[in-house]
Design a protein around this motif. Structure first.
Motif, PDB file in Angstrom:
ATOM      1  N   ASP A  84     -13.097  -8.715 -12.935  1.00  0.00           N
ATOM      2  CA  ASP A  84     -12.046  -9.419 -12.200  1.00  0.00           C
ATOM      3  C   ASP A  84     -10.719  -8.657 -12.279  1.00  0.00           C
ATOM      4  N   LEU A  85     -10.403  -8.122 -13.456  1.00  0.00           N
ATOM      5  CA  LEU A  85      -9.159  -7.368 -13.620  1.00  0.00           C
ATOM      6  C   LEU A  85      -9.164  -6.109 -12.761  1.00  0.00           C
ATOM      7  N   CYS A  86     -10.305  -5.444 -12.678  1.00  0.00           N
ATOM      8  CA  CYS A  86     -10.393  -4.241 -11.851  1.00  0.00           C
ATOM      9  C   CYS A  86     -10.217  -4.577 -10.374  1.00  0.00           C
ATOM     10  N   ARG A  87     -10.796  -5.664  -9.932  1.00  0.00           N
ATOM     11  CA  ARG A  87     -10.624  -6.089  -8.549  1.00  0.00           C
ATOM     12  C   ARG A  87      -9.164  -6.426  -8.269  1.00  0.00           C
ATOM     13  N   PHE A  88      -8.519  -7.105  -9.208  1.00  0.00           N
ATOM     14  CA  PHE A  88      -7.113  -7.454  -9.037  1.00  0.00           C
ATOM     15  C   PHE A  88      -6.248  -6.197  -9.019  1.00  0.00           C
ATOM     16  N   LEU A  90      -6.877  -3.269  -7.991  1.00  0.00           N
ATOM     17  CA  LEU A  90      -7.008  -2.541  -6.731  1.00  0.00           C
ATOM     18  C   LEU A  90      -6.854  -3.433  -5.501  1.00  0.00           C
ATOM     19  N   ASP A  91      -6.528  -4.703  -5.710  1.00  0.00           N
ATOM     20  CA  ASP A  91      -6.307  -5.635  -4.599  1.00  0.00           C
ATOM     21  C   ASP A  91      -7.509  -5.668  -3.658  1.00  0.00           C
ATOM     22  N   LEU A  92      -8.704  -5.710  -4.235  1.00  0.00           N
ATOM     23  CA  LEU A  92      -9.918  -5.598  -3.431  1.00  0.00           C
ATOM     24  C   LEU A  92     -10.309  -6.890  -2.722  1.00  0.00           C
ATOM     25  N   ASP A  93      -9.678  -8.003  -3.062  1.00  0.00           N
ATOM     26  CA  ASP A  93     -10.019  -9.264  -2.414  1.00  0.00           C
ATOM     27  C   ASP A  93      -9.120  -9.562  -1.218  1.00  0.00           C
ATOM     28  N   ALA A  94      -8.244  -8.622  -0.891  1.00  0.00           N
ATOM     29  CA  ALA A  94      -7.385  -8.802   0.282  1.00  0.00           C
ATOM     30  C   ALA A  94      -8.211  -8.731   1.565  1.00  0.00           C
ATOM     31  N   ASP A  95      -7.722  -9.389   2.613  1.00  0.00           N
ATOM     32  CA  ASP A  95      -8.333  -9.278   3.942  1.00  0.00           C
ATOM     33  C   ASP A  95      -7.423  -8.401   4.790  1.00  0.00           C
ATOM     34  N   PRO A  96      -7.738  -7.110   4.894  1.00  0.00           N
ATOM     35  CA  PRO A  96      -6.832  -6.193   5.596  1.00  0.00           C
ATOM     36  C   PRO A  96      -6.713  -6.487   7.084  1.00  0.00           C
ATOM     37  N   LEU A  97      -7.724  -7.103   7.666  1.00  0.00           N
ATOM     38  CA  LEU A  97      -7.641  -7.412   9.093  1.00  0.00           C
ATOM     39  C   LEU A  97      -6.549  -8.437   9.354  1.00  0.00           C
ATOM     40  N   VAL A  98      -6.438  -9.429   8.494  1.00  0.00           N
ATOM     41  CA  VAL A  98      -5.395 -10.452   8.634  1.00  0.00           C
ATOM     42  C   VAL A  98      -4.015  -9.850   8.367  1.00  0.00           C
ATOM     43  N   VAL A  99      -3.914  -9.093   7.267  1.00  0.00           N
ATOM     44  CA  VAL A  99      -2.619  -8.504   6.900  1.00  0.00           C
ATOM     45  C   VAL A  99      -2.142  -7.524   7.972  1.00  0.00           C
ATOM     46  N   ASP A 100      -3.024  -6.622   8.373  1.00  0.00           N
ATOM     47  CA  ASP A 100      -2.626  -5.606   9.348  1.00  0.00           C
ATOM     48  C   ASP A 100      -2.253  -6.220  10.696  1.00  0.00           C
ATOM     49  N   ALA A 101      -2.978  -7.260  11.092  1.00  0.00           N
ATOM     50  CA  ALA A 101      -2.663  -7.904  12.366  1.00  0.00           C
ATOM     51  C   ALA A 101      -1.282  -8.539  12.317  1.00  0.00           C
ATOM     52  N   ALA A 102      -0.959  -9.163  11.196  1.00  0.00           N
ATOM     53  CA  ALA A 102       0.344  -9.820  11.069  1.00  0.00           C
ATOM     54  C   ALA A 102       1.479  -8.802  11.089  1.00  0.00           C
ATOM     55  N   LEU A 103       1.345  -7.707  10.336  1.00  0.00           N
ATOM     56  CA  LEU A 103       2.411  -6.706  10.283  1.00  0.00           C
ATOM     57  C   LEU A 103       2.510  -5.922  11.591  1.00  0.00           C
ATOM     58  N   SER A 104       1.393  -5.751  12.280  1.00  0.00           N
ATOM     59  CA  SER A 104       1.404  -5.011  13.544  1.00  0.00           C
ATOM     60  C   SER A 104       2.122  -5.766  14.654  1.00  0.00           C
ATOM     61  N   ALA A 105       2.367  -7.051  14.444  1.00  0.00           N
ATOM     62  CA  ALA A 105       3.123  -7.818  15.435  1.00  0.00           C
ATOM     63  C   ALA A 105       4.562  -7.348  15.531  1.00  0.00           C
ATOM     64  N   ASP A 106       5.038  -6.639  14.514  1.00  0.00           N
ATOM     65  CA  ASP A 106       6.371  -6.058  14.548  1.00  0.00           C
ATOM     66  C   ASP A 106       6.245  -4.651  15.132  1.00  0.00           C
ATOM     67  N   PRO A 107       6.860  -4.387  16.255  1.00  0.00           N
ATOM     68  CA  PRO A 107       6.692  -3.071  16.902  1.00  0.00           C
ATOM     69  C   PRO A 107       7.186  -1.905  16.055  1.00  0.00           C
ATOM     70  N   LEU A 108       8.083  -2.159  15.107  1.00  0.00           N
ATOM     71  CA  LEU A 108       8.558  -1.076  14.247  1.00  0.00           C
ATOM     72  C   LEU A 108       7.573  -0.756  13.130  1.00  0.00           C
ATOM     73  N   LEU A 109       6.780  -1.742  12.714  1.00  0.00           N
ATOM     74  CA  LEU A 109       5.779  -1.510  11.678  1.00  0.00           C
ATOM     75  C   LEU A 109       4.426  -1.118  12.252  1.00  0.00           C
ATOM     76  N   ALA A 110       4.171  -1.496  13.490  1.00  0.00           N
ATOM     77  CA  ALA A 110       2.853  -1.276  14.088  1.00  0.00           C
ATOM     78  C   ALA A 110       2.362   0.171  13.973  1.00  0.00           C
ATOM     79  N   PRO A 111       3.205   1.183  14.252  1.00  0.00           N
ATOM     80  CA  PRO A 111       2.707   2.565  14.124  1.00  0.00           C
ATOM     81  C   PRO A 111       2.311   2.928  12.694  1.00  0.00           C
ATOM     82  N   LEU A 112       3.015   2.369  11.709  1.00  0.00           N
ATOM     83  CA  LEU A 112       2.685   2.653  10.311  1.00  0.00           C
ATOM     84  C   LEU A 112       1.339   2.054   9.953  1.00  0.00           C
ATOM     85  N   VAL A 113       1.109   0.834  10.403  1.00  0.00           N
ATOM     86  CA  VAL A 113      -0.160   0.159  10.120  1.00  0.00           C
ATOM     87  C   VAL A 113      -1.300   0.877  10.824  1.00  0.00           C
ATOM     88  N   SER A 114      -1.070   1.293  12.058  1.00  0.00           N
ATOM     89  CA  SER A 114      -2.106   1.992  12.821  1.00  0.00           C
ATOM     90  C   SER A 114      -2.483   3.316  12.170  1.00  0.00           C
TER      91      SER A 114
END
Length: 290
Positions: A84-88, A90-114
């Motif tokens: 559990d500590l190793c997963r924490f 490395l943040d392995l339980d994150a959902d990158p699709l949700v996070v990336d979609a939310a941050l990509s809504a900002d046009p200034l961050l979108a290129p960084l996420v892409s």
């Protein structure tokens, strides 16, 4: 202490939701590694673990579809906690699709996420250890912070195989830091002894209030601890120099107050926005050594 003891060894494939960008994740851990406690050897990140029944060493190697994990434990009952500590870490339980979609809504961050989808937040396996290291790192370079921490480990660390466990108790008077930093460290150690909980499951509001009440703990230190120790996905560092330089380059506000207001659009994933902003700079924390 694991020296001379027979260790139980376990190997697991740590799964995650793709994509995963390992560059800043392992790069940050490697660049800030405390000699004696952590190391990068032959493409594997290794570090000691403080566990309920004993100590251990985790060895972690990134692959495109998993992270290979080998655990050396003094007590096999700690295997589930160690994983559990190793997963924490490395943040392995994150959902990158949700996070990336939310941050990509900002046009200034979108290129960084892409450009680097699936960035994770590098965390810690020991919140108290990280808080101590954060104080040692106040107003000094990454190299200087590692040097201070390494001296502490050499003087007070517990041997764990070929590494050491980071000490949580020591004489602050022996630290080669300004007297104000010694007072800050003494206050932190006292708070930890009195019950300050910096584990992933701790109450973040309580931890934030307690930390802010300590001398020498400003917003940068507190938010960094909340992000790395408690796993606060929305922690943000508007006063950080790297963040402000990235903001200027992207056309974002650069004053802390204005940048904090602008960051409201990135809630509740501002800790991930921090990783993308940091990655705009040419720093070793953003890359895995060849």
């Amino acid at each position: 202490m694991l020296v001379g003891m027979r260790l139980s060894t376990f190997s697991e494939r740590l799964s995650f939701q793709s994509p995963l960008c390992p560059d800043n994740l392992f790069g940050h851990l490697i660049a800030t590694a405390v000699p004696g406690v952590e190391e990068w050897r032959d493409g594997v990140y290794r570090r000691t673990l403080r566990l309920p029944c004993g100590f251990g060493i985790a060895s972690l190697k990134p692959f495109p579809d998993h992270v290979a994990c080998t655990l050396e434990l003094s007590d096999p009952r700690d295997s589930a906690t160690a994983l559990d500590l190793c997963r924490f870490l490395l943040d392995l339980d994150a959902d990158p699709l949700v996070v990336d979609a939310a941050l990509s809504a900002d046009p200034l961050l979108a290129p960084l996420v892409s450009a680097a989808p699936g960035r994770r937040v590098p965390r810690t396996v020991d919140g108290a250890e990280f808080a101590i290291r954060a104080v040692l790192g106040q107003q000094v370079s990454t190299k200087a912070a590692r040097t201070h921490a390494a001296r502490l480990v050499a003087a007070y660390g517990t041997p764990v195989g070929d590494l050491f466990s980071f000490p949580l108790a020591f004489d602050v008077g022996e630290l080669a830091v300004p007297e104000s930093r010694r007072r800050t460290m003494a206050a932190l150690l006292g708070a930890l002894e009195s019950g300050l909980d910096l584990s992933p499951g701790a109450d973040r509001a309580v931890a934030r209030e307690w930390l802010l009440s300590l001398p020498g703990f400003g917003p940068w230190t507190v938010e960094t601890i909340l992000m790395r120790s408690l796993g606060d996905d929305d922690a943000f560092l508007p006063t950080d120099l790297g963040i402000r330089l990235a903001a200027e380059a992207l056309g974002l506000p650069t004053t802390p107050a204005a940048l904090l207001r602008r960051s409201e659009a990135w809630r509740p994933w501002r800790a991930y926005a921090v990783q993308h902003l940091w990655a705009t700079g040419d720093h070793e924390v953003n890359r895995i050594p060849a």
